[in-house]
Design a protein around this motif. Structure first.
Motif, PDB file in Angstrom:
ATOM      1  N   ALA A 159       0.775  -1.215   0.031  1.00  0.00           N
ATOM      2  CA  ALA A 159      -0.032  -0.242   0.016  1.00  0.00           C
ATOM      3  C   ALA A 159       0.910   1.327   0.020  1.00  0.00           C
ATOM      4  O   ALA A 159       1.657   1.425   0.825  1.00  0.00           O
ATOM      5  N   LEU A 160       0.878   2.170  -0.975  1.00  0.00           N
ATOM      6  CA  LEU A 160       1.412   3.366  -1.141  1.00  0.00           C
ATOM      7  C   LEU A 160       0.816   4.702  -0.301  1.00  0.00           C
ATOM      8  O   LEU A 160       1.282   5.442   0.216  1.00  0.00           O
ATOM      9  N   LEU A 161      -0.572   4.456  -0.483  1.00  0.00           N
ATOM     10  CA  LEU A 161      -1.430   5.539   0.102  1.00  0.00           C
ATOM     11  C   LEU A 161      -2.827   4.680   0.275  1.00  0.00           C
ATOM     12  O   LEU A 161      -3.349   3.752  -0.356  1.00  0.00           O
ATOM     13  N   GLY A 162      -3.291   5.147   1.463  1.00  0.00           N
ATOM     14  CA  GLY A 162      -4.887   4.551   2.025  1.00  0.00           C
ATOM     15  C   GLY A 162      -5.608   5.902   2.376  1.00  0.00           C
ATOM     16  O   GLY A 162      -5.131   6.623   3.117  1.00  0.00           O
ATOM     17  N   CYS A 163      -6.711   5.997   1.695  1.00  0.00           N
ATOM     18  CA  CYS A 163      -7.821   6.934   2.204  1.00  0.00           C
ATOM     19  C   CYS A 163      -8.802   6.519   3.155  1.00  0.00           C
ATOM     20  O   CYS A 163      -9.563   5.344   2.502  1.00  0.00           O
ATOM     21  N   ASP A 164      -9.018   6.943   4.275  1.00  0.00           N
ATOM     22  CA  ASP A 164      -9.949   6.384   5.197  1.00  0.00           C
ATOM     23  C   ASP A 164     -11.373   6.788   4.694  1.00  0.00           C
ATOM     24  O   ASP A 164     -11.619   7.986   4.558  1.00  0.00           O
ATOM     25  N   VAL A 165     -12.307   5.971   4.374  1.00  0.00           N
ATOM     26  CA  VAL A 165     -13.794   6.507   4.013  1.00  0.00           C
ATOM     27  C   VAL A 165     -14.940   5.962   5.166  1.00  0.00           C
ATOM     28  O   VAL A 165     -16.006   6.040   5.037  1.00  0.00           O
ATOM     29  N   TRP A 166     -14.234   5.755   6.411  1.00  0.00           N
ATOM     30  CA  TRP A 166     -15.244   5.683   7.466  1.00  0.00           C
ATOM     31  C   TRP A 166     -15.687   7.340   7.572  1.00  0.00           C
ATOM     32  O   TRP A 166     -15.174   8.013   7.596  1.00  0.00           O
ATOM     33  N   GLU A 167     -16.988   7.342   8.090  1.00  0.00           N
ATOM     34  CA  GLU A 167     -17.567   8.600   8.206  1.00  0.00           C
ATOM     35  C   GLU A 167     -16.929   9.396   9.115  1.00  0.00           C
ATOM     36  O   GLU A 167     -16.827  10.704   9.178  1.00  0.00           O
ATOM     37  N   HIS A 168     -16.276   8.978  10.221  1.00  0.00           N
ATOM     38  CA  HIS A 168     -15.295   9.591  11.250  1.00  0.00           C
ATOM     39  C   HIS A 168     -14.270  10.367  10.441  1.00  0.00           C
ATOM     40  O   HIS A 168     -13.770  11.178  11.086  1.00  0.00           O
ATOM     41  N   SER A 169     -13.939   9.960   9.308  1.00  0.00           N
ATOM     42  CA  SER A 169     -12.825  10.866   8.674  1.00  0.00           C
ATOM     43  C   SER A 169     -13.418  12.070   8.106  1.00  0.00           C
ATOM     44  O   SER A 169     -12.494  12.837   7.665  1.00  0.00           O
ATOM     45  N   TYR A 170     -14.652  11.997   7.637  1.00  0.00           N
ATOM     46  CA  TYR A 170     -15.011  13.365   6.889  1.00  0.00           C
ATOM     47  C   TYR A 170     -16.425  14.158   7.372  1.00  0.00           C
ATOM     48  O   TYR A 170     -16.396  15.025   6.698  1.00  0.00           O
ATOM     49  N   TYR A 171     -17.014  13.460   8.197  1.00  0.00           N
ATOM     50  CA  TYR A 171     -18.449  14.003   8.606  1.00  0.00           C
ATOM     51  C   TYR A 171     -18.313  15.516   9.033  1.00  0.00           C
ATOM     52  O   TYR A 171     -19.302  16.113   8.649  1.00  0.00           O
ATOM     53  N   LEU A 172     -17.345  15.799   9.833  1.00  0.00           N
ATOM     54  CA  LEU A 172     -17.250  17.140  10.301  1.00  0.00           C
ATOM     55  C   LEU A 172     -17.201  18.256   9.288  1.00  0.00           C
ATOM     56  O   LEU A 172     -17.586  19.244   9.244  1.00  0.00           O
ATOM     57  N   ASP A 173     -16.368  17.686   8.387  1.00  0.00           N
ATOM     58  CA  ASP A 173     -15.695  18.828   7.213  1.00  0.00           C
ATOM     59  C   ASP A 173     -16.522  18.671   6.147  1.00  0.00           C
ATOM     60  O   ASP A 173     -16.676  19.570   5.377  1.00  0.00           O
ATOM     61  N   PHE A 174     -17.117  17.374   5.637  1.00  0.00           N
ATOM     62  CA  PHE A 174     -17.780  17.174   4.493  1.00  0.00           C
ATOM     63  C   PHE A 174     -19.233  16.737   4.697  1.00  0.00           C
ATOM     64  O   PHE A 174     -19.904  16.541   3.525  1.00  0.00           O
ATOM     65  N   ARG A 175     -19.633  16.475   5.728  1.00  0.00           N
ATOM     66  CA  ARG A 175     -20.802  15.789   6.199  1.00  0.00           C
ATOM     67  C   ARG A 175     -21.188  14.745   5.378  1.00  0.00           C
ATOM     68  O   ARG A 175     -20.441  13.727   5.454  1.00  0.00           O
ATOM     69  N   ASN A 176     -22.005  14.388   4.658  1.00  0.00           N
ATOM     70  CA  ASN A 176     -22.408  13.277   4.149  1.00  0.00           C
ATOM     71  C   ASN A 176     -21.915  13.184   2.626  1.00  0.00           C
ATOM     72  O   ASN A 176     -21.912  12.217   1.756  1.00  0.00           O
ATOM     73  N   ARG A 177     -20.964  14.187   2.252  1.00  0.00           N
ATOM     74  CA  ARG A 177     -20.581  14.126   1.028  1.00  0.00           C
ATOM     75  C   ARG A 177     -19.134  13.373   0.745  1.00  0.00           C
ATOM     76  O   ARG A 177     -18.123  14.219   0.439  1.00  0.00           O
ATOM     77  N   ARG A 178     -19.361  12.256   0.767  1.00  0.00           N
ATOM     78  CA  ARG A 178     -17.912  11.471   0.430  1.00  0.00           C
ATOM     79  C   ARG A 178     -17.448  11.654  -0.748  1.00  0.00           C
ATOM     80  O   ARG A 178     -15.975  11.698  -0.777  1.00  0.00           O
ATOM     81  N   PRO A 179     -17.889  11.888  -2.047  1.00  0.00           N
ATOM     82  CA  PRO A 179     -17.251  12.081  -3.038  1.00  0.00           C
ATOM     83  C   PRO A 179     -16.622  13.457  -2.901  1.00  0.00           C
ATOM     84  O   PRO A 179     -15.339  13.480  -3.540  1.00  0.00           O
ATOM     85  N   ASP A 180     -16.922  14.560  -2.324  1.00  0.00           N
ATOM     86  CA  ASP A 180     -16.170  15.884  -2.238  1.00  0.00           C
ATOM     87  C   ASP A 180     -15.215  15.542  -1.435  1.00  0.00           C
ATOM     88  O   ASP A 180     -13.799  15.993  -1.565  1.00  0.00           O
ATOM     89  N   TYR A 181     -15.231  14.830  -0.285  1.00  0.00           N
ATOM     90  CA  TYR A 181     -13.889  14.683   0.590  1.00  0.00           C
ATOM     91  C   TYR A 181     -13.014  13.828  -0.039  1.00  0.00           C
ATOM     92  O   TYR A 181     -11.678  14.303   0.098  1.00  0.00           O
ATOM     93  N   VAL A 182     -13.308  12.905  -1.061  1.00  0.00           N
ATOM     94  CA  VAL A 182     -12.126  12.097  -1.737  1.00  0.00           C
ATOM     95  C   VAL A 182     -11.562  12.899  -2.564  1.00  0.00           C
ATOM     96  O   VAL A 182     -10.181  12.846  -2.814  1.00  0.00           O
TER      97      VAL A 182
END
Ligand SMILES: [Fe+2]
Length: 199
Positions: A159-182
């Motif tokens: 693994a060279l990079l790993g992106c956490d897509v658990w909601e705890h990773s983005y909910y404060l910053d992006f709410r439910n918008r996982r595509p925008d977070y990624v």
């Protein structure tokens, strides 16, 4: 020797201007990651088979073993988060030439790579991870995994990079918008220098 929570490689507020606020980092690193480490140490304390084993050994020996699922989940999440903090940078988003060349060779271009990574991250139903992996054939590929699993457990390569897509990773910053977070993660947070150093 008990497992320990590693310090962040930058201050808790270092990514705030790039889409990951201080409160997210305090909760995610100090609380969530710490909880995985504490739980893992609890399992090791109670099971002599796990004592003296490396984190990687514990992940491999517990993978696919239903009785050891709680051990696997917490060991996997400890390993995943150790990588995750390094996979981001206050100077993130810039691709060094060597990595860009290999991405272009293996994906057709940087945009194609980002599209594939985003599709994997958004398409992971529920909690999990998206990865940039150097496969055993030496080629780069994008994979995804559920919950606490990772490319080490699946034998997919490094693994060279790993992106956490658990909601705890983005909910404060992006709410439910996982595509925008990624998308923001790929454009402004991803530490491509770190990925290149592992090529
Ligand atoms: Fe996480």
């Amino acid at each position: 020797m008990a497992f320990e929570l590693p310090s962040l490689p930058y201050p808790h507020n270092a990514l705030a201007g790039r889409g990951m606020c201080q409160e997210t980092m305090e909760l995610h690193h100090d609380k969530h990651h710490q909880a995985y480490v504490t739980a893992l140490n609890g399992f090791v304390e109670k099971d002599s088979k796990l004592q003296g084993k490396s984190l990687e050994d514990i992940i491999k020996m517990s993978h696919g073993n239903a009785e050891m699922a709680p051990v696997f989940n917490n060991a996997g999440q400890h390993w995943n988060h150790i990588l995750f903090w390094q996979a981001m940078s206050p100077q993130g988003g810039k691709l060094p030439g060597r990595l860009e060349q290999q991405i272009t060779s293996d994906f057709g271009g940087v945009q194609q790579f980002k599209d594939a990574f985003k599709a994997a991250a958004v398409g992971q139903f529920g909690s999990g991870w998206a990865w940039l992996v150097k496969g055993t054939d030496g080629k780069l590929k994008v994979t995804r995994s559920a919950n606490g699993s990772n490319p080490l457990a699946g034998g997919e390569g490094e693994a060279l990079l790993g992106c956490d897509v658990w909601e705890h990773s983005y909910y404060l910053d992006f709410r439910n918008r996982r595509p925008d977070y990624v998308q923001n993660w790929l454009d402004n947070l991803a530490n491509y220098e770190f990925a290149a150093s592992k090529l």
